[in-house]
Scaffold this active site. Structure first.
Site, short mmCIF file in Angstrom:
data_model
loop_
_atom_site.label_atom_id
_atom_site.label_comp_id
_atom_site.label_asym_id
_atom_site.label_seq_id
_atom_site.Cartn_x
_atom_site.Cartn_y
_atom_site.Cartn_z
CG HIS A 53 -2.01 -1.06 1.14
ND1 HIS A 53 -2.81 -1.33 0.06
CD2 HIS A 53 -2.33 -1.98 2.10
CE1 HIS A 53 -3.60 -2.36 0.35
NE2 HIS A 53 -3.31 -2.78 1.57
CG ASP A 106 -5.87 -5.70 -0.33
OD1 ASP A 106 -5.95 -6.59 0.53
OD2 ASP A 106 -5.73 -4.50 -0.04
#
Ligand SMILES: [Zn+2]
Length: 426
Positions: A267, A316
């Site tokens: 991220h 994800d």
């Protein structure tokens, strides 16, 4: 030995014709080029790309698809989404985890994903059975045939310095000693032709610093990759600063760990550009998950000067499983934020080639998997594009990659091969 020949084959920088790919009995690429042996499998009307490497997945979150997309109480956030995810965790037994994982991994194969880094944190059964869901995950991956890097998560605190509560008890690694005993047991059971292991300290909020240092040091001593969620939300950075003398998670990592190419920060949505640059200059990888970061309303990272090869992509939360969308949204997020085009370019000013690199060789580097390129010695993990697909119409050799990355989707994916075996065909 099988020999594949498509009309066009991606050889690293361009598509070339007349290229044969010889695959040995183990499932590795033995040779690539204008080979003497004739093709045993002629892939007419197809172009070959390296299989996509999904560097960050939570397969069970496939169970949230279509849910939590209404907001009667007003705007949601990562944190309200997490409550819904915890409710799913509460209901998750061995069977349901297996079902959702099979569903997600099969959908990945149909999207051209040949390797997945499964960031696995729901370890224990609903009935308290220790580590039972690890077994369910391994079994589901084997059934699907996808190449798996099991990123076994270390989770021990419910916020910095706070005890774990509720659903989080299912994640508890308990102690470094118990975690490594579990890693030893997993390592013995893995099939090296298809499976590997990595260590995943969940995030700065989910374990203490001493545990983080221990887990990282032991992982590196064992030659394992290390993945960690880093600075996905501003709250994580604020909490970290409050607890650790004003330091951000990235500053703490740089201070306490020997970061190298085996480390992947996932991220980095709210990271300060200079701190992210320091982490990447040390050799670390950055894994973006653009569709999930958009779905959760996380934000858009500032990606100034990410070194070539350091970028990987992940699906994800699996709210949508599409590596081609992840590729273009990595670029589009930057375009929207910067109000300019051509953000993630390589040295020659090419975007699609850079994005393909992130979705293939970048992911393979991040997971420590010998795949991600059509080269001798690597696993024969391949994607077939259907050159007759409506959405690619108008392609030329020069524009085929851009036509796919910016204009197409899963309908152009005609086949997926893992270790020289075709596991999906449209
Ligand atoms: Zn994640």
């Amino acid at each position: 030995m099988i020999v594949l020949e498509a009309d066009w084959t991606w050889t690293g920088a361009r598509f070339e014709s007349g290229v044969r790919v010889a695959v040995d009995g183990e499932g590795k690429i033995a040779a690539v080029g204008a080979l003497a042996p004739p093709a045993t499998t002629r892939l007419a009307g197809r172009a070959l790309l390296p299989g996509f490497v999904n560097a960050h997945s939570h397969a069970f979150q496939r169970g949230l698809r279509g849910q939590g997309e209404r907001f009667p109480a007003g705007a949601g956030s990562f944190w309200t989404w997490r409550e819904a995810m915890y409710r799913l965790v509460e209901s998750l037994g061995v069977e349901r985890l297996g079902e959702l994982t099979r569903l997600a991994f099969r959908e990945m194969l149909a999207a051209g994903i040949t390797s997945v880094g499964e960031f696995h944190y729901v370890h224990h059964g609903r009935d308290g059975a220790d580590w039972a869901l690890d077994e369910a995950l391994l079994a589901a991956a084997r059934e699907s045939g996808i190449r798996l890097t099991l990123l076994q998560v270390y989770y021990r605190t419910g916020g910095i310095g706070l005890p774990i509560t509720g659903a989080q008890k299912r994640f508890d690694a308990r102690s470094p000693a118990e975690y490594w005993r579990r890693m030893d047991a997993l390592a013995k059971r893995l099939d090296p032709a298809r499976e590997s292991l990595g260590a995943a300290p969940h995030s700065i909020r989910a374990l203490g610093l001493d545990d983080l240092v221990q887990v990282h040091r032991e992982a590196r001593a064992r030659g394992l990759v290390v993945h960690m969620h880093v600075e996905e939300t501003q709250k994580e950075i604020d909490d970290c600063r409050a607890a650790y003398n004003g330091l951000t998670p990235l500053e703490l990592l740089a201070d306490r760990l020997e970061l190298d190419a085996a480390f992947t920060a996932v991220h980095a949505t709210h990271s300060a550009p200079d701190q992210l640059r320091t982490c990447l200059d040390a050799g670390a990888n950055l894994c973006l998950c653009p569709l999930t970061e958009a779905n959760l309303g996380d934000g858009i990272p500032v990606l100034a000067r990410v070194p070539p090869g350091a970028l990987a992509l992940g699906t994800d939360s699996n709210a949508r499983i599409s590596m081609v969308e992840e590729m273009r949204w990595a670029e589009y997020g930057q375009r929207l934020a910067r109000e300019e085009r051509g953000a993630l370019v390589d040295g020659a000013g090419e975007v699609a080639r850079r994005l393909l690199g992130a979705a293939t060789s970048g992911g393979a580097r991040s997971l420590g998997v010998n795949a991600g390129a059509i080269e001798p010695g690597r696993w024969a993990d391949l994607v077939e594009l259907d050159l007759g697909a409506h959405e690619l119409a108008g392609w030329t050799r020069e524009t085929l990659l851009e036509s796919f990355v910016f204009g197409a989707g899963e309908r152009s994916i005609a086949g997926t091969w893992v270790g020289g075996k075709q596991l999906f065909a449209r």
